[in-house]
Design a protein around this motif. Structure first.
Motif, PDB file in Angstrom:
ATOM      1  N   ARG A  29       0.710  -1.213   0.144  1.00 42.27           N
ATOM      2  CA  ARG A  29      -0.087  -0.015  -0.028  1.00 42.27           C
ATOM      3  C   ARG A  29       0.870   1.321   0.243  1.00 42.27           C
ATOM      4  O   ARG A  29       2.017   1.259   0.551  1.00 42.27           O
ATOM      5  N   ASN A  30       0.427   2.462  -0.480  1.00 40.93           N
ATOM      6  CA  ASN A  30       1.002   3.686  -0.372  1.00 40.93           C
ATOM      7  C   ASN A  30       0.640   4.188   1.186  1.00 40.93           C
ATOM      8  O   ASN A  30       1.513   4.801   1.824  1.00 40.93           O
ATOM      9  N   TYR A  45     -10.002   9.451   1.920  1.00 40.50           N
ATOM     10  CA  TYR A  45     -10.478   9.958   0.601  1.00 40.50           C
ATOM     11  C   TYR A  45      -9.579  10.735  -0.203  1.00 40.50           C
ATOM     12  O   TYR A  45      -9.556  10.420  -1.336  1.00 40.50           O
ATOM     13  N   ALA A  48      -7.324   8.401  -1.838  1.00 42.50           N
ATOM     14  CA  ALA A  48      -7.942   7.836  -2.993  1.00 42.50           C
ATOM     15  C   ALA A  48      -8.043   8.536  -4.187  1.00 42.50           C
ATOM     16  O   ALA A  48      -8.056   8.286  -5.329  1.00 42.50           O
ATOM     17  N   ALA A  49      -8.229  10.007  -3.661  1.00 42.50           N
ATOM     18  CA  ALA A  49      -8.868  10.838  -4.849  1.00 42.50           C
ATOM     19  C   ALA A  49      -7.369  11.138  -5.768  1.00 42.50           C
ATOM     20  O   ALA A  49      -7.424  11.562  -6.990  1.00 42.50           O
ATOM     21  N   VAL A  50      -6.246  11.009  -5.205  1.00 41.33           N
ATOM     22  CA  VAL A  50      -4.763  11.066  -6.117  1.00 41.33           C
ATOM     23  C   VAL A  50      -4.280  10.002  -6.383  1.00 41.33           C
ATOM     24  O   VAL A  50      -3.165   9.783  -6.661  1.00 41.33           O
ATOM     25  N   ARG A  51      -5.231   8.891  -6.319  1.00 46.67           N
ATOM     26  CA  ARG A  51      -4.830   7.507  -6.943  1.00 46.67           C
ATOM     27  C   ARG A  51      -4.018   6.722  -6.231  1.00 46.67           C
ATOM     28  O   ARG A  51      -3.145   5.644  -6.813  1.00 46.67           O
ATOM     29  N   ALA A  52      -3.745   6.954  -4.875  1.00 51.61           N
ATOM     30  CA  ALA A  52      -2.804   6.009  -4.017  1.00 51.61           C
ATOM     31  C   ALA A  52      -3.801   4.968  -3.631  1.00 51.61           C
ATOM     32  O   ALA A  52      -4.737   5.177  -3.432  1.00 51.61           O
ATOM     33  N   LYS A  53      -2.879   3.743  -3.355  1.00 54.81           N
ATOM     34  CA  LYS A  53      -3.550   2.696  -2.824  1.00 54.81           C
ATOM     35  C   LYS A  53      -3.557   2.848  -1.426  1.00 54.81           C
ATOM     36  O   LYS A  53      -2.731   2.784  -0.718  1.00 54.81           O
ATOM     37  N   GLY A 131     -12.745   4.172  -4.130  1.00 54.86           N
ATOM     38  CA  GLY A 131     -11.571   3.507  -4.304  1.00 54.86           C
ATOM     39  C   GLY A 131     -10.804   3.215  -3.068  1.00 54.86           C
ATOM     40  O   GLY A 131      -9.487   2.970  -3.213  1.00 54.86           O
TER      41      GLY A 131
END
Length: 506
Positions: A29-30, A45, A48-53, A131
């Motif tokens: 994970r990030n 949130y 996830a919005a900046v596409r991190a896991k 996400g």
């Protein structure tokens, strides 16, 4: 250069601490976030919005205290209590007779219904759709790079680049002899009540104690509020406390200020608190006691001790100005980190925790606490941003006070709510706003204009020049700006203008 040295030393020391722990070659994970209250939800949130896991771990109910035992249920209860008070005050509005048959169990059922209606906003399904991986179980930090999660399906260990602790807080229960034996309520289990207590004793005159004391008094309980300090709401100015205390006394709340709780008794089916006031012991009988003397951060049970992450004297997780703990990739935000315990400040900190934990290697951001608003939802409401008089004096900040009384506001008179005031602190001789306090109807909503003004450097002159709808309560903000303007009118120019107009008349 000298200011950079301490920061550099802290950075090098943190890196050395990290080297003691084996670092994975790859990460699952990030980011792993512990706790799904306001701080954890917003952190996850944003990640996830900046596409991190990102994985969000919550051992209890999604939404944390705010949804399940704090803001949402308490405001639902306050709404019912306020409606009852308005019905009792119906003759003031020309309604000769108005009555209500109050059902406490039904009111508490409504509280639960409100929680259910709000819950989808904080649900697993919603965040999964955004996400975020949500795991419902116990999290434990086993190294700066790994979090062990125990769920109903088993235990797994997640490796992660960064960790954000958002574990929240819980009600503090003081060690009063006999309290546990007598039984007590807190803001956690109060919502399990189904019968209205005939006699309710409230320990604590802060925001939670005051809000709930007034609620139960309006429901019909005989409420005794015990506070060790000389007045309610000690963080507010004395004139604010006096307004709230005056209303409480009108509504039948028995205020016992400067009373120190000594012990609880349970004898012959009678429960009582023994308190000390001015050297004498006082016995106060009750059927239920509500403990509302503050909250303490949840700092145990998820690995802080093993990693040696320290806590502060206030018993919160120790963090720096960027919300970084002893380890450079572990952050904390929300109630667990302090210094404020508000849902909106938890969300505010969450942005910094998310951005710094994901992008701190490029740039870190210091949390901005310069404009923090808060409110106590008593009747009258109390709302504040920035400095009040007592804080300004404590910090030796020069100030002027401008005040507008709501008894002069047309809309407040029309609504039968012509009580309270707007008070603004300004820099001497300038219209710069240092702080604002509002006491009265919808104070928390009216405060937003001052929050915006302070955040963006808007002074009272520009606020005065802004059109406000008539008749509204929001005009009070313009009126206090007008009062400031009148008190700072250029007297020399006005004298010259008087002579000019006299000359024009001939």
């Amino acid at each position: 250069m000298h200011r950079l040295l301490p920061s550099l030393f802290r950075h090098l020391a943190a890196r050395r601490r990290l080297r003691r722990w084996p670092k994975p070659r790859r990460f699952d994970r990030n980011l792993v976030v512990i706790g799904a209250g306001a701080a954890g939800l917003v952190t996850a949130y944003i990640a996830a919005a900046v596409r991190a896991k990102v994985t969000l771990v919550e051992r209890g109910a999604m939404g944390g205290d705010c949804l399940n035992s704090g803001c949402v249920p308490s405001k639902a209860l306050i709404r019912t209590a306020r409606l009852l008070a308005q019905i009792r005050n119906a003759p003031h509005y020309g309604i000769a007779r108005a009555t209500a048959e109050f059902d406490f169990a039904a009111a508490m059922a409504r509280v639960r219904a409100v929680i259910r209606e709000v819950a989808p906003h904080d649900s697993v399904e919603r965040y999964a759709g955004l996400g975020v991986e949500v795991l419902q179980g116990e999290a434990r930090i086993v190294s700066p790079w790994a979090v062990e999660v125990r769920t109903a399906q088993g235990t797994q260990t997640l490796t992660t680049r960064a960790i954000v602790i958002a574990a929240g807080a819980r009600p503090f229960v003081p060690p009063i002899p006999g309290l546990a034996e007598a039984g007590y309520l807190t803001s956690d289990n109060l919502w399990d009540l189904r019968e209205l207590p005939r006699r309710l004793l409230v320990l604590g005159g802060g925001p939670i104690g005051c809000e709930l004391a007034q609620c139960f008094a309006r429901f019909g309980s005989r409420v005794t509020l015990v506070e060790m300090a000389p007045r309610l709401l000690m963080r507010e100015d004395a004139d604010v406390s006096d307004r709230v205390a005056g209303r409480f006394r009108q509504e039948g709340v028995d205020l016992r200020l400067e009373h120190k709780a000594l012990r609880c008794l349970a004898e012959d089916g009678e429960k009582a608190l023994v308190a000390e006031c001015r050297g004498e012991e006082v016995r106060l009988a009750f059927d239920q006691v509500l403990v509302a003397v503050g909250r303490v951060a949840n700092t145990q049970g998820y690995g802080l001790e093993e990693l040696g992450i320290p806590t502060t004297p206030a018993r919160t997780v120790a963090v720096d100005e960027c919300l970084q703990t002893l380890y450079p990739n572990i952050y904390a935000c929300g109630d667990v980190a302090g210094p404020f315990q508000f849902t909106h400040t938890a969300a505010h900190q969450a942005w910094y925790a998310a951005v710094n934990s994901l992008f701190g290697g490029v740039r870190k951001f210091r949390v901005d606490y310069s404009v923090i608003p808060w409110a106590t939802f008593t009747d009258p409401e109390v709302a504040r941003v920035g400095l009040n008089e007592q804080e300004a004096r404590e910090r030796a900040v020069p100030f002027e006070v401008c005040r507008y009384d709501l008894r002069d506001l047309d809309r407040a008179i029309v609504d039968g709510e012509a009580h309270g005031f707007v008070k603004v602190l300004t820099a001497p001789g300038r219209d710069k706003i240092l702080g604002a306090t509002i006491v009265g109807e919808h104070a928390a909503d009216l405060l937003a204009e001052f929050v915006l003004a302070m955040k963006h450097g808007i002074g009272l002159n520009r606020l005065l020049g802004t059109i406000h709808v008539y008749p509204t309560l929001a005009e009070a903000n313009k009126q206090v700006a007008g009062a400031w303007k009148r008190s700072h009118a250029p007297q020399g120019v006005l004298r010259w203008l008087a002579r000019y107009h006299a000359w024009r008349r001939g």
